[in-house]
Scaffold this active site. Structure first.
Site, PDB file in Angstrom:
ATOM      1  N   ASP A 132      -8.933  -2.647  -6.926  1.00 15.05           N
ATOM      2  CA  ASP A 132      -8.745  -3.543  -5.772  1.00 15.05           C
ATOM      3  C   ASP A 132      -9.622  -3.151  -4.591  1.00 15.05           C
ATOM      4  OD1 ASP A 132      -7.519  -1.325  -4.650  1.00 15.05           O
ATOM      5  OD2 ASP A 132      -5.564  -2.264  -4.365  1.00 15.05           O
ATOM      6  N   HIS A 171      -7.482  -4.616  -1.597  1.00 10.95           N
ATOM      7  CA  HIS A 171      -6.328  -3.793  -1.246  1.00 10.95           C
ATOM      8  C   HIS A 171      -5.693  -4.222   0.086  1.00 10.95           C
ATOM      9  CE1 HIS A 171      -3.807  -0.235  -1.478  1.00 10.95           C
ATOM     10  NE2 HIS A 171      -4.050  -0.017  -0.204  1.00 10.95           N
ATOM     11  N   SER A 197       0.835  -1.198   0.000  1.00 10.85           N
ATOM     12  CA  SER A 197       0.000   0.000   0.000  1.00 10.85           C
ATOM     13  C   SER A 197       0.878   1.261   0.000  1.00 10.85           C
ATOM     14  CB  SER A 197      -0.959  -0.036   1.195  1.00 10.85           C
ATOM     15  OG  SER A 197      -1.924   0.976   1.112  1.00 10.85           O
TER      16      SER A 197
END
Length: 464
Positions: free
Chosen positions: A406, A441, A239
């Site tokens: 995502d 994600h 991330s």
């Protein structure tokens, strides 16, 4: 995975003694088994170690037999923990906010389950907030507030909240899998938490905080390599940590990268091309800071969030999102070309200058890291593409128009990043892009199917 030969003297001592009556064919078949370890001793030490490392680990072999490249984890945005210290220069807005003044370090962003303690919310916001300095073109703490990142170097020093299983994506599940493969904290596995409020700079941008962080990370990589007999290091960023890891590598001299970086993993990295969800965080505070317990306080925390550099850095890029409306109201629509106007419309005109000087240059900057790189993303999930505030109430939760991605990062941003990486011929030779359908994600490092692919790629990087 790799296995290590047992110590050579043990191999020689334990070589089988074959009966003279054994058939010739059997003897000939065993000759390579006997000579291989002896011939290995004649090789130079470095080449001998390389050949040992490249032997695959048999299925079910003990993780402790693996000779692994050291791995450094760079976590997602809210996984790092922060301590604070209040000096005499601190002027609290309320007496209770100065209760820790002069008493040393205390946990500021350390356990999200403490945040709804309403008697401290005001103080927390004040001490977490940043101030943009237009003269230095940099961010800093409020005067009298000093901060530091906890547990730098440890892979176990990330945010934990036992009340909420969603925090398992702060590498807890991944660390367990890495341990099964033979990785050990402080030996072959390390962590590099950072201050979530700041964003890594691009060339030409000052950043006192990230300059210091990059120096510490470089030292950590070098120490990890030395501790593991000079093996190169794998960097793994998830991330926002993917952006941090990428900018770190790009900030280092090429000779240093060649010497120390084995592989760069970018897993669901937030791209410089931006995505729509940061607009939702910034405008209406929805899902702010990913903390389940503060949903009732999203609007209260929003002013603090807007002072963070990290809140602005991933706004959608005009080059990728064009003039398609991203924020829709009855009176006006806002595309990626209108984000400065949007900042004013939502009541944060103070963000225009830092956005223009800090965030916009990142949108157009690109330099390939020039190391073997694997980028992994989830696709096939409903992902915000457009936010609709029909009555212009930016305090309300918007209606959302979804597209592919995502669930956070838009597919168009992923593809734009892939295109830039492949545009550089030498980088393209050592670049792999993996799209995992259904992986989201946060759960791309926890979901069974996605996690198996992540682990496969890490072990493959060790073999290559």
């Amino acid at each position: 995975m790799y296995t290590r030969y047992p110590d050579m003297f043990l191999i020689n001592k334990c070589l089988p003694s074959y009966p003279q009556t054994e058939p010739t064919d059997n003897i000939m078949a065993r000759i390579p088994q006997v000579l291989a370890p002896l011939l290995l001793l004649l090789l130079p030490a470095g080449l001998r170690e390389l050949m040992i490392d490249r032997r695959p680990l048999p299925e079910g072999a003990a993780g402790g037999e693996v000779l692994l490249h050291p791995l450094v984890l760079v976590p997602g945005l809210t996984c790092s923990e922060l301590d604070a210290r209040l000096t005499d220069a601190y002027r609290p807005s309320a007496p209770r906010c100065g209760a820790m003044k002069g008493k040393g370090w205390f946990g500021l962003w350390a356990n999200c389950s403490d945040l709804p303690a309403h008697h401290y919310v005001r103080c927390f916001m004040e001490q977490m907030a940043l101030v943009y300095d237009p003269v230095a073109n940099d961010y800093r703490n409020l005067p009298g507030v000093e901060t530091r990142v906890r547990n730098f170097g440890s892979s176990q020093g990330f945010q934990k909240n036992p009340e909420h299983t969603t925090w398992s994506w702060c590498f807890e599940v991944l660390r367990n899998e890495l341990a099964r493969a033979g990785y050990r904290d402080g030996d072959t596995l390390f962590g590099a938490p950072y201050d979530l409020r700041y964003a890594p700079p691009v060339p030409g941008q000052p950043s006192e905080v990230f300059s210091g962080y990059f120096r510490r990370l470089a030292s950590l990589v070098e120490d990890a390599s030395r501790k593991n007999r000079g093996r190169k290091v794998i960097l793994f960023g998830h991330s926002f940590g993917g952006m941090v890891a990428l900018e770190f590598v790009r900030s280092t001299p090429m000779a240093w990268r060649d010497r120390y970086i084995k592989h760069l993993f970018l897993v669901a990295p937030v791209p410089a091309e931006g995505f729509v969800k940061p607009l939702q965080y910034f405008v209406s505070g929805s899902n702010l800071m990913y903390v389940p317990t503060v949903s009732s306080l999203e609007l209260a925390f929003r002013p603090m969030w807007r002072t963070f550099e990290s809140s602005l850095v991933n706004f959608p890029s005009p080059a990728v999102f064009g003039r398609r409306p991203l924020v829709v109201t009855a009176r006006r629509n806002y595309s990626a070309y209108d984000l400065e106007d949007l900042l004013v419309a939502v009541g944060y005109g103070a963000g225009v200058e830092p956005f223009r000087r800090r965030a916009v240059p990142k949108m157009s900057y690109f330099q390939a890291p020039m190391v073997p790189t694997t980028c992994m993303n989830g696709v096939g999930n409903d992902t915000p593409e457009q936010l609709v505030y029909w009555d212009g109430d930016f305090d309300a939760t918007p209606e959302i128009v979804y597209g592919d991605g995502d669930d956070s990062i838009n597919l168009v941003s992923m593809l734009a990043f892939d295109e830039k990486m492949r545009r550089q011929p030498e980088q393209n030779k050592v670049y792999k892009s993996i799209k995992i359908r259904g992986a989201q994600h946060g759960t791309i490092v926890t979901d069974d199917t996605a996690l198996k692919r992540v682990m496969h790629e890490i072990l493959e990087a060790n073999r290559s």
